[in-house]
Design a protein around this motif. Structure first.
Motif, short mmCIF file in Angstrom:
data_model
loop_
_atom_site.label_atom_id
_atom_site.label_comp_id
_atom_site.label_asym_id
_atom_site.label_seq_id
_atom_site.Cartn_x
_atom_site.Cartn_y
_atom_site.Cartn_z
N SER A 53 26.42 47.18 46.06
CA SER A 53 25.75 47.04 45.33
C SER A 53 26.23 47.34 43.72
O SER A 53 25.65 46.92 42.88
CB SER A 53 24.49 47.72 45.51
OG SER A 53 24.92 49.30 45.40
N HIS A 54 27.33 47.90 43.93
CA HIS A 54 28.04 48.19 42.50
C HIS A 54 28.95 47.33 42.13
O HIS A 54 29.57 47.41 40.89
CB HIS A 54 28.68 49.57 42.50
CG HIS A 54 27.87 50.88 42.92
ND1 HIS A 54 27.24 51.59 41.88
CD2 HIS A 54 27.56 51.51 43.82
CE1 HIS A 54 26.44 52.46 42.37
NE2 HIS A 54 26.76 52.40 43.53
N ALA A 55 29.26 46.20 42.95
CA ALA A 55 30.03 44.99 42.27
C ALA A 55 29.48 44.34 41.16
O ALA A 55 28.12 44.15 40.97
CB ALA A 55 30.25 44.10 43.61
N THR A 56 30.25 43.75 40.53
CA THR A 56 29.85 43.13 39.12
C THR A 56 30.13 41.79 39.27
O THR A 56 31.27 41.39 39.90
CB THR A 56 30.55 43.79 37.90
OG1 THR A 56 31.70 43.88 37.93
CG2 THR A 56 30.05 45.25 37.75
N SER B 273 47.85 46.48 50.11
CA SER B 273 46.70 46.40 50.89
C SER B 273 46.03 45.14 50.36
O SER B 273 46.16 44.70 49.29
CB SER B 273 45.85 47.39 49.93
OG SER B 273 45.94 48.68 50.33
N ILE B 274 45.16 44.38 51.30
CA ILE B 274 44.66 43.40 51.11
C ILE B 274 43.17 43.43 50.70
O ILE B 274 42.42 43.68 51.62
CB ILE B 274 44.86 42.31 52.43
CG1 ILE B 274 46.33 42.16 53.03
CG2 ILE B 274 44.19 40.79 52.53
CD1 ILE B 274 46.51 41.15 54.22
N LEU B 275 42.94 43.08 49.61
CA LEU B 275 41.72 43.32 49.03
C LEU B 275 40.74 42.16 49.19
O LEU B 275 39.19 42.59 49.23
CB LEU B 275 41.80 43.66 47.58
CG LEU B 275 42.95 44.65 47.09
CD1 LEU B 275 42.64 45.16 45.43
CD2 LEU B 275 42.55 45.91 47.73
N GLY B 276 41.25 41.00 49.58
CA GLY B 276 40.24 39.81 49.55
C GLY B 276 39.46 39.82 48.25
O GLY B 276 40.09 40.04 47.04
N PRO B 277 38.48 39.18 48.05
CA PRO B 277 37.63 38.84 47.03
C PRO B 277 37.39 40.16 46.15
O PRO B 277 37.23 41.25 47.00
CB PRO B 277 36.10 38.44 47.43
CG PRO B 277 36.47 37.96 48.64
CD PRO B 277 37.50 38.62 49.38
N ILE B 278 37.63 40.32 44.97
CA ILE B 278 37.73 41.56 44.09
C ILE B 278 36.63 41.55 42.99
O ILE B 278 36.40 40.56 42.64
CB ILE B 278 39.22 41.60 43.50
CG1 ILE B 278 39.43 40.36 42.89
CG2 ILE B 278 40.28 42.11 44.50
CD1 ILE B 278 39.11 40.10 41.32
N THR B 279 36.37 42.73 42.62
CA THR B 279 35.58 42.88 41.43
C THR B 279 35.79 43.97 40.58
O THR B 279 36.88 44.91 40.93
CB THR B 279 34.12 43.16 42.06
OG1 THR B 279 33.17 43.09 41.07
CG2 THR B 279 33.89 44.47 42.85
N ILE B 280 35.18 44.42 39.78
CA ILE B 280 35.13 45.59 39.11
C ILE B 280 34.02 46.60 39.30
O ILE B 280 32.77 46.10 39.26
CB ILE B 280 35.42 45.62 37.36
CG1 ILE B 280 36.50 44.43 37.02
CG2 ILE B 280 35.19 47.03 36.73
CD1 ILE B 280 37.83 45.50 37.39
N ASP B 281 34.07 47.40 40.01
CA ASP B 281 32.98 48.38 40.47
C ASP B 281 32.37 49.19 38.97
O ASP B 281 33.06 49.71 38.14
CB ASP B 281 33.41 49.57 41.38
CG ASP B 281 32.39 50.31 42.01
OD1 ASP B 281 31.84 50.82 41.24
OD2 ASP B 281 32.44 50.25 43.22
N ASP B 282 30.91 48.92 38.88
CA ASP B 282 30.22 49.22 37.75
C ASP B 282 30.31 50.96 37.49
O ASP B 282 30.08 51.59 36.48
CB ASP B 282 28.85 48.90 37.75
CG ASP B 282 27.97 49.35 39.02
OD1 ASP B 282 28.43 50.41 39.55
OD2 ASP B 282 26.79 49.03 39.16
#
Length: 784
Positions: free
Chosen positions: A316-319, A333-342
């Motif tokens: 829920s903290h994904a932006t 590390s394989i992150l896969g789809p990425i985001t900036i955590d709020d």
């Protein structure tokens, strides 16, 4: 290491000084030979004073006493041409950009795309740093990554592919020497687009940006003071003074500024101090001497960005709308789809004892001598010294195995010394009935660079949020050195074939000599060191300007540039490609001022190719990128349809791609270089209310398209739109009798509170720099 290379530049500098001294000593003989009528000078508009002033009137009695003496001397010494200040235009095209040409051409007379942002514009638009200034220009973006502050991107090129100049002088690659710079002590910022090696030498494949210090003026003494404070508790203060002294012919300028710019991330800030001064002394009508000194200091608690985090972890903290794509981190590390955590918007991953510090000193001096009515000699000698250091945690890589952030520390310092001389000889002549101006330039410099740095980076892991930042830890140092000598001879010429059509061209022949060494912590020389390398690039420009009707000028140019391909010249290793890149551009366009200088627009189209390119691949690794191609168009305009209303805007489109970028395991051919948006646009409007206390309100907006943070083009920094609003009131003199002008401004930056990615460093691909949130600022400015 060769000792002959170290001695040669010093001899060359002495030779340059001897040449200029010889010409100066021979001045009486040159003047005695003026037996013919002087040739008419080229019709070049004189430099416009960026601050219009009136001639001093307080020394009338002294002027009367000296009038007779000057009249008697008129036959022996030519009087200088008194510049007639050109009327200002909406896009500031009547000023001279010295970083674009040594011919004294205005922006409109130069066969290239040039922008000059004046101190007045910086003040009105609220530009606090040079990065702010750049982002208001056509098609330019900027970022203040702590490793490479004041980094720029334009026409598909970034960082050290763009020369950064200080009063026309290059001190080294941008990604090694640039600092966060306050605008308070600047007279103007000049931006020259496209390969610019003719004027600024090696490193200008994408263009050049020149910072011009405040200059003395002849006339009554004028003082100014500025103050500002914002909602992040940032504070700026500046005092400046300049004008004519009681000594006839002696003018001065002095400025001091101090700022504390607090970041939105925890415990981050930048503190700057800038003290500068210059004296101009006109000894006679034909000779002026000058000297300048400047001290700059900046100290930062640095923000290195927010880490890329898997969407699956952030939940829920994904932006959305800041970054997108999939990523494999530098720790594999394989992150896969990425985001900036709020939760990381304001998080600082740097160690508690971090520091970024720089101290710089400039000494400059020179003279301008009118040898004959059509022959002028100018010379400038300069010395520059800098001490810089970085002591930080720099890497923030998310680890999917532990759900923590792997950190890596790094320390590096610079000790730099630079001395040089630039001498110009300008000859105005009439060749077969055509007005001609030729400038011959001889320049030389010697640079000594020492770089101690950490032998092995230290590291640890911390939770994504709520962690003890810790301290740097033990430090083991190794050292690198670079000694560079540079000599160049250039010619630039303008031939007016008709009153409206001119050919403009130039050629630069340059010698660059490099000596490099590297030692380990025990002081032992590393393998393949020391080594020496020299280059002799030949670059130039040919173009034309045609004023088809008054105010409407067409132009085209072909220009070339060169720079070190495999690394910046301070860090070049013997095992890397030691060749130079070559860059060329074709450009054509139009510049038009109309409606009695109330409206102006410009358009340009260009095609740039840069060959033998290396590109960052993360962790200070470099890949061969073969070739970079960049094509685009730029459009800018400004109009005042009625007196209270001003409208302005610009838009740039660029298609920048790599070609022949193949390596073991893949290819990046067809990919876009990092930090290059396809579209950049700016627009603004203001309305002035003519009340007893005049009030102006305005709004500005900016659109920046999608960008990538690495050559792989797997992570996208999404497009964003931001805007500022402002209002200022001019307080009448009747309120403050001792002050001629007083203005109070209220400004809201990023008024929609947009969260966005402003920059990504390809050497630090695990993190993204975020733009500042909404802030409120109040400022006051006084002139007397």
């Amino acid at each position: 290491m060769s000792s002959s290379r170290i001695v040669r530049p010093r001899r060359f500098l002495l030779a340059s000084a001897a040449l200029t001294s010889f010409v100066a000593i021979d001045m009486p003989a040159a003047l005695a030979q003026q037996v013919r009528e002087p040739l008419p000078p080229v019709e070049v508009s004189p430099p416009q004073s960026r601050k219009q002033t009136k001639p001093a009137g307080r020394d009338a009695a002294s002027a009367r006493r000296t009038a007779a003496r000057r009249a008697a001397a008129a036959a022996a010494a030519p009087k200088p041409v008194v510049p007639i200040a050109a009327a200002p235009t909406p896009l500031n095209s009547n000023v001279v950009a010295e970083s674009a040409s040594r011919l004294g051409l205005t922006v409109r007379e130069t066969p290239a795309t040039v922008e000059v942002i004046s101190a007045e514009t910086m003040r009105e638009q609220g530009y606090r740093t040079v990065s702010d200034v750049a982002q208001g220009a056509v098609g330019v973006t900027a970022g203040d990554n702590p490793a490479e502050p004041s980094a720029f991107s334009m026409r598909g090129f970034t960082n050290s592919q763009i020369n950064t100049l200080y009063n026309g002088i290059k001190i080294g690659p941008q990604n090694m020497t640039s600092r966060i710079t306050d605008t308070a002590n600047l007279e103007a910022v000049e931006i020259l687009k496209g390969p610019a090696s003719l004027i600024s030498g090696e490193g200008a494949a994408g263009g050049a940006i020149n910072f011009v210090s405040r200059q003395p003026h002849t006339g009554p003494i004028r003082n100014e003071a500025d103050f500002s404070y914002d909602s992040l508790n940032s504070f700026r203060a500046h005092y400046g003074s300049g004008g004519s002294t009681n000594v006839e012919g002696l003018d001065y300028r002095f400025d001091v500024s101090r700022s504390t710019l607090n970041g939105f991330a925890d415990d981050t800030n930048t503190k700057t101090l800038d003290v500068s001064g210059q004296l101009n002394y006109r000894i006679s009508d034909s000779l002026k001497v000058w000297g300048a000194i400047e001290y700059r200091e900046d100290r930062s608690k640095a923000y290195w960005g927010a880490p890329l985090v898997p969407v699956a972890y952030s939940g829920s903290h994904a932006t959305a709308g800041i970054v997108s794509g999939a990523y494999v981190a530098s720790n594999n590390s394989i992150l896969g789809p990425i985001t900036i955590d709020d939760r990381t918007f304001n998080t600082n991953y740097n160690v508690l004892d971090n520091r970024n510090v720089a101290q710089e000193v400039w000494l400059r001096g020179g003279f301008e001598l009118k040898l004959t009515p059509d022959l002028t000699l100018k010379s400038q000698a300069y010395a520059y010294g800098a001490e810089r250091s970085w002591f930080n945690n720099e890497v923030e890589a998310f680890n999917t195995a532990t759900n923590t952030v792997d950190r890596s520390r790094f320390y590096v310092a610079h000790s730099q010394r630079l001395v040089g001389n630039i001498t110009d000889l300008t000859w105005d002549a009439n060749i077969a009935g055509f007005d001609n101006r030729l400038v011959t330039t001889l320049s030389s410099s010697y640079l000594d660079f020492v770089r101690p740095g950490a032998f092995k980076p230290l590291g640890d892991s911390v939770p994504l949020v709520d962690f003890d930042r810790g301290f740097y830890g033990p430090l083991t140092i190794q050292q690198q050195t670079a000694r560079i000598d540079n000599e160049a001879l250039s010619f630039e010429d303008r031939l007016k074939l008709t009153r409206t059509f001119a050919l403009i061209g130039g050629l630069r022949v340059e010698h660059i000599g490099l000596d490099r060494n590297s030692t380990d912590p025990a002081g032992l020389v590393k393998a393949d060191f020391p080594f020496s390398k020299s280059w002799a690039p030949v670059t130039g420009r040919i173009g034309y300007t045609w004023e088809a009707v008054p105010g409407l000028t067409f132009f085209s140019q072909y220009a070339t540039g060169a720079d070190v391909s495999a690394n910046n010249i301070f860090l070049l290793a013997p095992t890397q490609n030691l060749d130079l890149t070559t860059a060329r551009t074709y450009e054509t366009g139009v510049k038009h001022v109309l409606w009695d200088n109330r409206a102006e627009w410009s358009f340009s189209a260009y095609d740039i190719v840069r060959k033998n390119v290396y590109a960052a691949a993360g962790g200070m690794t470099l890949n061969i990128a073969g070739r970079q191609e960049s094509k685009g168009v730029e459009l800018a305009g400004s109009v005042r349809p009625i007196e209270p209303l001003r409208l302005w805007g610009n838009i740039a489109y660029v298609d920048a791609r790599y070609a022949d970028y193949d390596f073991v395991g893949g290819s990046f051919s067809g990919n876009t270089p990092p930090n290059v948006p396809r579209i950049v646009a700016n627009a603004g409007a203001s309305w002035r209310f003519s009340t007893a206390w005049p009030v102006e309100v305005g709004i500005t907006g900016r659109h920046v398209g999608d960008r990538y943070n690495t050559d792989a083009n797997t992570v996208t920094m999404n497009a964003y739109n931001v805007g500022d609003v402002y209002a200022f009131v001019d307080i009448p003199k009747t309120v403050f009798n001792a002050v001629d002008q007083a203005r109070v401004t209220f400004r809201v930056r990023n008024f929609t509170d947009k969260r966005y990615a402003i920059w990504g460093d390809p050497f630090y691909p695990d993190q993204i720099l975020l733009g500042a949130p909404r802030t409120y600022e109040i400022s006051a400015a006084f002139k007397w």
